[in-house]
Design a protein around this motif. Structure first.
Motif, PDB file in Angstrom:
ATOM      1  N   ARG A  65       0.811  -1.463  -0.049  1.00  0.00           N
ATOM      2  CA  ARG A  65       0.023   0.166  -0.013  1.00  0.00           C
ATOM      3  C   ARG A  65       0.845   1.247   0.064  1.00  0.00           C
ATOM      4  O   ARG A  65       0.612   2.453  -0.564  1.00  0.00           O
ATOM      5  N   GLU A  66       1.874   1.157   0.690  1.00  0.00           N
ATOM      6  CA  GLU A  66       2.681   2.584   0.699  1.00  0.00           C
ATOM      7  C   GLU A  66       3.512   2.676  -0.677  1.00  0.00           C
ATOM      8  O   GLU A  66       3.644   3.782  -0.975  1.00  0.00           O
ATOM      9  N   LEU A  67       3.801   1.635  -1.116  1.00  0.00           N
ATOM     10  CA  LEU A  67       4.385   1.519  -2.674  1.00  0.00           C
ATOM     11  C   LEU A  67       3.240   2.332  -3.709  1.00  0.00           C
ATOM     12  O   LEU A  67       3.752   3.364  -4.287  1.00  0.00           O
ATOM     13  N   GLU A  68       2.101   1.973  -3.385  1.00  0.00           N
ATOM     14  CA  GLU A  68       0.989   2.414  -4.369  1.00  0.00           C
ATOM     15  C   GLU A  68       0.850   3.945  -4.135  1.00  0.00           C
ATOM     16  O   GLU A  68       0.787   4.614  -4.822  1.00  0.00           O
ATOM     17  N   MET A  69       0.665   4.391  -2.636  1.00  0.00           N
ATOM     18  CA  MET A  69       0.839   5.589  -2.430  1.00  0.00           C
ATOM     19  C   MET A  69       1.947   6.515  -2.805  1.00  0.00           C
ATOM     20  O   MET A  69       1.489   7.738  -3.310  1.00  0.00           O
ATOM     21  N   VAL A  70       3.003   6.274  -2.635  1.00  0.00           N
ATOM     22  CA  VAL A  70       4.189   6.991  -2.986  1.00  0.00           C
ATOM     23  C   VAL A  70       4.052   7.253  -4.490  1.00  0.00           C
ATOM     24  O   VAL A  70       4.566   8.396  -4.818  1.00  0.00           O
ATOM     25  N   VAL A  71       4.084   6.224  -5.311  1.00  0.00           N
ATOM     26  CA  VAL A  71       3.970   6.321  -6.704  1.00  0.00           C
ATOM     27  C   VAL A  71       2.769   7.176  -7.144  1.00  0.00           C
ATOM     28  O   VAL A  71       2.971   8.172  -7.915  1.00  0.00           O
ATOM     29  N   GLU A  72       1.498   7.058  -6.742  1.00  0.00           N
ATOM     30  CA  GLU A  72       0.362   7.848  -7.122  1.00  0.00           C
ATOM     31  C   GLU A  72       0.722   9.310  -6.584  1.00  0.00           C
ATOM     32  O   GLU A  72       0.309  10.252  -7.368  1.00  0.00           O
TER      33      GLU A  72
ATOM     34  N   THR B  95      10.744   3.399   4.202  1.00  0.00           N
ATOM     35  CA  THR B  95      10.935   4.397   5.426  1.00  0.00           C
ATOM     36  C   THR B  95       9.447   4.309   6.022  1.00  0.00           C
ATOM     37  O   THR B  95       9.447   4.248   7.285  1.00  0.00           O
ATOM     38  N   ARG B  96       8.492   4.821   5.168  1.00  0.00           N
ATOM     39  CA  ARG B  96       7.116   5.154   5.615  1.00  0.00           C
ATOM     40  C   ARG B  96       6.549   3.668   6.604  1.00  0.00           C
ATOM     41  O   ARG B  96       6.051   3.749   7.464  1.00  0.00           O
ATOM     42  N   VAL B  97       7.089   2.474   6.088  1.00  0.00           N
ATOM     43  CA  VAL B  97       6.734   1.326   6.716  1.00  0.00           C
ATOM     44  C   VAL B  97       7.355   1.020   8.017  1.00  0.00           C
ATOM     45  O   VAL B  97       6.970   0.786   9.147  1.00  0.00           O
ATOM     46  N   ILE B  98       8.852   1.427   8.020  1.00  0.00           N
ATOM     47  CA  ILE B  98       9.566   1.131   9.074  1.00  0.00           C
ATOM     48  C   ILE B  98       9.231   2.006  10.421  1.00  0.00           C
ATOM     49  O   ILE B  98       9.040   1.604  11.541  1.00  0.00           O
ATOM     50  N   TYR B  99       8.844   3.378   9.947  1.00  0.00           N
ATOM     51  CA  TYR B  99       8.628   4.255  10.995  1.00  0.00           C
ATOM     52  C   TYR B  99       7.252   4.578  11.210  1.00  0.00           C
ATOM     53  O   TYR B  99       6.658   5.274  11.849  1.00  0.00           O
ATOM     54  N   ASN B 100       6.343   3.707  10.459  1.00  0.00           N
ATOM     55  CA  ASN B 100       5.001   3.835  10.462  1.00  0.00           C
ATOM     56  C   ASN B 100       4.350   5.102  10.318  1.00  0.00           C
ATOM     57  O   ASN B 100       3.614   5.677  11.027  1.00  0.00           O
ATOM     58  N   LEU B 101       4.698   5.941   9.272  1.00  0.00           N
ATOM     59  CA  LEU B 101       4.601   7.479   9.049  1.00  0.00           C
ATOM     60  C   LEU B 101       3.042   7.531   8.642  1.00  0.00           C
ATOM     61  O   LEU B 101       2.277   8.509   9.189  1.00  0.00           O
TER      62      LEU B 101
ATOM     63  N   ASP C  88       2.272  12.762   0.273  1.00  0.00           N
ATOM     64  CA  ASP C  88       3.206  13.509  -0.733  1.00  0.00           C
ATOM     65  C   ASP C  88       4.520  13.846   0.151  1.00  0.00           C
ATOM     66  O   ASP C  88       5.457  14.879  -0.564  1.00  0.00           O
ATOM     67  N   LEU C  89       4.626  13.555   1.224  1.00  0.00           N
ATOM     68  CA  LEU C  89       5.720  14.111   2.105  1.00  0.00           C
ATOM     69  C   LEU C  89       7.012  13.377   1.389  1.00  0.00           C
ATOM     70  O   LEU C  89       7.268  12.151   1.353  1.00  0.00           O
ATOM     71  N   HIS C  90       7.907  14.263   1.006  1.00  0.00           N
ATOM     72  CA  HIS C  90       9.353  13.619   0.482  1.00  0.00           C
ATOM     73  C   HIS C  90      10.194  13.807   1.690  1.00  0.00           C
ATOM     74  O   HIS C  90      10.639  14.406   2.358  1.00  0.00           O
ATOM     75  N   ILE C  91      10.643  12.529   1.904  1.00  0.00           N
ATOM     76  CA  ILE C  91      11.418  12.235   3.074  1.00  0.00           C
ATOM     77  C   ILE C  91      12.970  12.404   3.014  1.00  0.00           C
ATOM     78  O   ILE C  91      13.531  13.047   3.611  1.00  0.00           O
ATOM     79  N   PHE C  92      13.310  11.750   1.726  1.00  0.00           N
ATOM     80  CA  PHE C  92      14.838  12.103   1.384  1.00  0.00           C
ATOM     81  C   PHE C  92      15.032  13.133   0.558  1.00  0.00           C
ATOM     82  O   PHE C  92      15.032  13.191  -0.661  1.00  0.00           O
ATOM     83  N   THR C  93      15.465  14.262   1.216  1.00  0.00           N
ATOM     84  CA  THR C  93      15.516  15.597   0.546  1.00  0.00           C
ATOM     85  C   THR C  93      17.056  16.034   1.294  1.00  0.00           C
ATOM     86  O   THR C  93      17.431  15.601   2.295  1.00  0.00           O
TER      87      THR C  93
END
Length: 562
Positions: free
Chosen positions: A338-345, A422-428, A436-441
Motif C-alpha cells: 500500500r505504501e508503494l502504491e501511495m508513493v507512486v500515485e 521508510t514509511r513502513v519502518i517508521y509507521n509514518l 506527498d511527504l518527501h522524506i529523502f531530501t
C-alpha cells in the motif's frame, strides 16, 4: 654445352625476342608492383566462447573449445567442417541452425566495437535468439569476437569467396578457388574441462534495530552476477547491476538513519548480495539452508517481516511487485504494498505500478524470481522490477550494457523504494504523515552521482558466476563498500557437491584465435601441375638442345638481316 647455352641466351637478349623475355621478367615485375594483401598473413585476436555449464544434471551450451579449420560465411553452399563467420548485424537464428545442421566445424559471430550503436531491432532480435542458442547443447564450438579492421577484412574476403562459389560456372569457380585467399582459423587453447571446487560467494551485512531482542527483520536482497550467451561479454547493467546499485544506496541511507538514536528504528535490516543468481539462485539457496537448517541463532529464524528482492530497476516508466502469494491485509508486507502504491500515485504519477501474482512452478528447471527461493521456505517475500515478465530477454543477454540503464530512472525507482520502506519502518502513515511527504531530501537525498559511479564500476567488468573468484577484486571491493555502511559483513560460500553437483562450470571461456592466410588445396595441385609442365619443357629443351640452338640462330640471323 654451357658455353653454347650462354651464347643462346646472349643471342636471345640481343635479338630482343619479346615473348621469351616477357616470360622471364614479368613474374618478378608483378610481384614487385602488385598491391599489398588486405590482411596480414596471420592475424591474432581474442575470442569469447559460448556458455558451457551443467545445472541440475542438464548440460547447456557448447561442449567443444578446440578449433582448427578453414573459414567460410553462411553464403557458402557447403559448411561442413568449416568455421562459419557471421556478423551480428546480419545474424539470424536460421543461419545459425544452417551451420549446425551442416555440421560446421565452428561458428564465429563478429560483434561491433560499440554495442550501443547496434540498431534496436537487431538488439531485440538477438536477445530473443540468445535463450534459444543456450537451450540446446551443441558439439560445435561457438565463439564471439569484437571486430577490428583486420578481422573485417578477413570476413569480407571470405564472404566474397563464399558467394562466388554458388553464382558462377564450374570453370569460374575452379579459377577463383585456385587464386583466392583462404583463412585457417586456429584456437590456442586446449579442450574445455570441468572446474573442480569452484566457490560461489555471497555477502551479508546488517543494521541492528533499536529495542528488544525479538525485533522484526526486513531482508533486502539483490544478486550481483550477470549472464549472457558468452560469460566474458556479460556485463549485466540492468540485470542486475541496477539491483545491486539500489541495494548499496539503501544501505547508505539507512545506515545514516540508524546512526542517530532519534531515527534508529525498531527493525533489523539484513542486506544480502547473493551470488549464483543466474544459476537458479544458488547463493540464496545455500544461505537459507545455513541460516534455517544448520544454526540455532539467525535473524532469518526469528521474526522476518518480509524479504524485498531488487531486480532490473534501471529502465522504463513502470514498476511491478512480483509475488508468489498475494499479501494479506493487516500484514507488514501488505502495508509495504500500500505504501508503494501511495508513493507512486502521489509523488511519481508518471510511473505505472502494479502487483503481478505468479505461483511457483517447481516443475521448471529455473525459478522465475529470487523471492521464490524465500517463498519455498515459507518466508514472505516479493521482487520489485520494471519488467512485467521473468521471461524478458534483457535479464540474460550480452546486450544488457551500461547505456541501457538510465541513471535518472534508477534514481527515481530507488527513491520510490526508499520512501515506501521508510514509511513502513517508521509507521509514518499511521502517524498522520501526508502521502506527498518527501522524506529523502537535501543531505539525505538519493545521490544520482553515487548510483552512476557504482553502475560504471559494476559494468566495467564481466560478472558471470564462472568468472567471479572468491578472491577477486570485484568481491573485495563490494565487501569494502558494504562494510562502510553495514555491520558484521561476511562472506558465504557455495561449492557444488562432488557426487551429485547442482551446477558444474567449465573453463576455456576466453582464448586467442589466429587466422592464417592459406591457399586452397586445388592451388597446390595447379602449382604442382605448372611445375611439372615447366620441368617437362626444360627436360625436352635439354634433350633437343641442338635443334633449339639452330632454331635460335636462324631467328637471330633473320633479325639481323631485317
Amino acid at each position: 654445352m654451357l658455353e653454347e647455352a650462354g651464347e643462346v641466351l646472349e643471342s636471345v637478349l640481343k635479338a630482343s625476342c619479346l615473348p621469351l623475355s616477357f616470360l622471364l621478367f614479368v613474374p618478378a615485375v608483378l610481384l614487385l608492383l602488385g598491391p599489398p594483401p588486405a590482411a596480414e598473413a596471420a592475424h591474432e585476436f581474442t575470442v569469447y566462447r559460448m556458455q558451457q555449464y551443467e545445472l541440475g544434471g542438464q548440460p547447456y551450451g557448447t561442449r567443444n573449445a578446440v578449433l582448427n579449420t578453414e573459414a567460410r560465411t553462411v553464403e557458402a553452399d557447403v559448411l561442413s567442417r568449416r568455421c562459419v563467420m557471421m556478423r551480428l548485424v546480419d545474424f539470424s537464428y536460421e543461419q545459425y541452425q544452417k551451420a549446425l545442421r551442416q555440421s560446421a566445424g565452428a561458428v564465429v559471430i563478429i560483434l561491433p566495437k560499440a554495442m550501443s550503436a547496434v540498431p534496436q531491432d537487431v538488439v531485440r532480435q538477438f536477445m530473443e535468439i540468445e535463450p534459444e542458442m543456450l537451450a540446446m547443447e551443441t558439439i560445435v564450438p561457438v565463439y564471439f569476437a569484437v571486430e577490428d579492421e583486420e578481422l573485417l577484412s578477413i570476413y569480407e574476403q571470405t564472404r566474397v569467396a563464399s558467394t562466388s562459389q554458388g553464382s558462377a560456372s564450374a570453370a569460374e569457380v575452379l579459377l577463383h578457388t585456385a587464386t583466392a585467399n583462404g583463412f585457417q582459423m586456429v584456437t590456442s587453447g586446449a579442450q574445455s574441462k570441468a572446474v573442480s571446487d569452484w566457490l560461489i560467494t555471497s555477502l551479508e551485512g546488517r543494521l541492528t534495530g533499536l529495542g528488544g531482542e525479538d525485533l522484526p527483520t526486513i531482508v533486502i536482497v539483490a544478486h550481483y552476477d550477470s549472464f549472457g550467451v558468452a560469460p566474458w561479454l556479460s556485463h549485466g547493467a540492468d540485470s542486475n547491476g541496477s539491483g545491486i546499485s539500489g541495494l548499496l544506496e539503501l544501505a547508505r541511507l539507512f545506515s545514516r538513519l540508524y546512526t542517530y538514536k532519534r531515527t534508529h528504528a525498531g527493525y533489523n535490516l539484513l542486506f544480502f548480495a547473493s551470488g549464483g543468481g543466474k544459476f537458479n539462485y544458488q547463493g540464496t539457496k545455500r544461505w537459507l539452508e545455513d541460516n534455517l537448517d544448520h544454526t540455532d541463532s539467525s535473524l532469518l529464524q526469528d521474526n522476518v517481516a518480509f524479504v524485498l528482492c531488487l531486480d532490473t530497476l534501471g529502465r522504463g516508466n513502470s514498476l511491478h511487485l512480483h509475488v508468489s502469494k498475494p499479501p494479506k491485509e493487516g500484514t507488514l508486507q501488505h502495508a509495504f504494498l500500500r505504501e508503494l502504491e501511495m508513493v507512486v500515485e502521489s509523488q511519481f504519477p508518471e510511473v505505472k505500478f502494479s502487483m503481478v501474482h505468479k505461483k511457483i512452478n517447481l516443475a521448471e528447471d529455473m525459478l522465475a524470481w529470487e523471492h521464490e527461493r524465500f517463498a519455498i521456505r515459507r518466508l514472505p517475500a516479493f521482487t520489485i522490477s520494471h519488467l512485467e515478465s521473468h521471461r524478458d530477454g534483457l535479464r540474460n543477454s550480452i546486450m544488457d550494457t551500461r547505456p541501457r540503464v538510465d541513471s535518472k530512472t534508477l534514481t527515481r525507482n530507488t527513491r520510490i523504494i526508499a520512501e515506501a520502506l521508510t514509511r513502513v519502518i517508521y509507521n509514518l502513515t499511521e502517524k498522520g504523515a501526508p502521502a506527498d511527504l518527501h522524506i529523502f531530501t537535501e543531505q539525505m537525498q538519493i545521490q544520482q552521482e553515487q548510483l552512476e559511479s557504482v553502475m560504471d564500476w559494476l559494468t566495467s567488468q564481466p560478472r558471470a558466476a564462472q568468472l567471479v573468484d572468491k578472491d577477486s577484486t570485484f568481491l573485495n571491493t563490494l565487501e569494502y563498500y558494504m562494510s562502510r555502511y553495514l555491520k558484521d559483513v561476511k562472506q558465504h560460500y557455495v561449492k557444488a557437491d562432488k557426487r551429485d553437483p547442482e551446477f558444474v562450470f567449465y573453463d576455456q571461456l576466453k582464448q586467442v584465435m589466429n587466422a592464417y592466410r592459406v591457399k586452397p588445396a586445388i592451388f597446390d595441385l595447379l602449382l604442382a601441375l605448372c611445375i611439372a609442365v615447366y620441368l617437362g619443357v626444360a627436360y625436352v629443351a635439354v634433350q633437343h638442345f641442338g635443334l633449339l640452338y639452330k632454331t635460335v640462330q636462324r631467328l637471330s640471323l633473320k633479325s639481323k638481316q631485317q
